[in-house]
Design a protein around this motif. Sequence first.
Motif, PDB file in Angstrom:
ATOM      1  N   ALA A 198       0.838  -1.203   0.000  1.00 19.94           N
ATOM      2  CA  ALA A 198       0.000   0.000   0.000  1.00 19.94           C
ATOM      3  C   ALA A 198       0.877   1.258   0.000  1.00 19.94           C
ATOM      4  CB  ALA A 198      -0.935   0.002   1.203  1.00 19.94           C
ATOM      5  N   SER A 199       1.944   1.235   0.803  1.00 25.93           N
ATOM      6  CA  SER A 199       2.806   2.426   0.854  1.00 25.93           C
ATOM      7  C   SER A 199       3.573   2.569  -0.459  1.00 25.93           C
ATOM      8  CB  SER A 199       3.758   2.368   2.044  1.00 25.93           C
ATOM      9  OG  SER A 199       4.506   1.165   2.036  1.00 25.93           O
ATOM     10  N   ALA A 200       3.911   1.442  -1.085  1.00 24.88           N
ATOM     11  CA  ALA A 200       4.601   1.505  -2.383  1.00 24.88           C
ATOM     12  C   ALA A 200       3.650   2.069  -3.441  1.00 24.88           C
ATOM     13  CB  ALA A 200       5.097   0.119  -2.784  1.00 24.88           C
ATOM     14  N   ALA A 201       2.411   1.604  -3.434  1.00 28.05           N
ATOM     15  CA  ALA A 201       1.435   2.119  -4.406  1.00 28.05           C
ATOM     16  C   ALA A 201       1.194   3.605  -4.174  1.00 28.05           C
ATOM     17  CB  ALA A 201       0.123   1.349  -4.287  1.00 28.05           C
ATOM     18  N   SER A 202       1.127   3.996  -2.914  1.00 27.11           N
ATOM     19  CA  SER A 202       0.887   5.406  -2.586  1.00 27.11           C
ATOM     20  C   SER A 202       2.043   6.285  -3.084  1.00 27.11           C
ATOM     21  CB  SER A 202       0.711   5.532  -1.064  1.00 27.11           C
ATOM     22  OG  SER A 202       0.191   6.782  -0.743  1.00 27.11           O
ATOM     23  N   ALA A 203       3.271   5.769  -2.916  1.00 30.59           N
ATOM     24  CA  ALA A 203       4.439   6.513  -3.403  1.00 30.59           C
ATOM     25  C   ALA A 203       4.431   6.584  -4.934  1.00 30.59           C
ATOM     26  CB  ALA A 203       5.720   5.847  -2.905  1.00 30.59           C
TER      27      ALA A 203
END
Length: 338
Positions: free
Chosen positions: A250-255
Amino acid sequence: MACPANHPKLNKTVRVAVTGAAGNIGYALLFRLASGAVFGPNTPVQLQLLERDNEQSKAALQGVCMELFDCAFPLLTKVVTTSDPRVAFDGANAAFLIGSMPRGAGMDRSDLLLANGPIFQEQGRALDEAADRNVKVLVVGNPCNTNAYIAYHHAPNLDPKCFSAMMRLDANRAVAQLAEKTQKPVCSIQGVRVWGNHSNSMYPDITAATIAGTAATELVDEAWYNDYFLPTVATRGGAIIKARGKSSAASAASAAIDHMRDWWNGSDGRVVTMAVPSDGSYGIPEGIVCGMPVICTGNGNYEIVKDIEFTAAGRARLDKTVAELVKESETVAPLIAE
Ligand code: NAI
């Protein structure tokens, strides 16, 4: 949200290719792309999704598509699924290259580079053949810097500046750590940059960062920076895997959303971190895809921030991470020559 069909100010549909679309990051990314998080509330989106050519991947992707359908996103005009990169990249204006092989037991970084390299060779060629000439390519699949390096070398008809790799997650992690330490809001933090490779050698640099207008270096002490901040940011990916049993998604997608949104729309004068082909600035060898501070100037353009002065320790960190990137480029030289 207004219905696109009746919306008077609707922009042209953006074609967005996503590889590895049925994977963990894909699952966290697609719904935000379709909801307008990158290209805005007035821009319809056509998703062109690439997955591996096997029954399990195809079935997983079909399930994701069923969920996209069930969201009834007003901006989502069409979803194409394929295992042919040329179809996925056909007319693509933006491409997220996420799909790649995870590091297996006993594999070191150079094994992974050579295992994933052919994927990015093939996808570089397909982008060269099929994508829009101003396509914005964000490589997320690891080792992302050198995968982007391989991809753009196989796309001689596209400007290397069409290609970038993701170090925004590292920059976001750095900002989050600073906010936590100083108990200041994330939005008050500016000017954090992460240099080099998306690996443990990265150099998260706060020398020009400000927190609510005050120099970050005045608000945190050097021992915290050296002994806690640097290793925490550099090894955060591993810490997430240990805690969750899976890599950050999720944090990778958000970045990835942050990276593409700023690149596409401009960063409003803010300095953001992107890994981009070096133009030789700071003695970073030309062509390697290196995390650097850039300002996105709109319409998909960016400029590398120049004239930054380094402390001796900062320069040594930069040299170390750049040396790793140079070594990786040497490892994949046979893949570039093919
Ligand atoms: P995942 O294993 O859940 O998904 C990867 C997907 O790619 C799978 O569905 C797989 O079938 C597909 N795939 C593999 N080879 C493909 C090919 N040649 N063409 C099309 N699809 C292909 O992995 P996840 O968690 O989504 O991570 C993807 C990549 O992102 C990994 O390489 C990971 O290391 C990297 N990553 C990078 C980050 C960064 O900051 N740059 C942060 C987090 C992850």
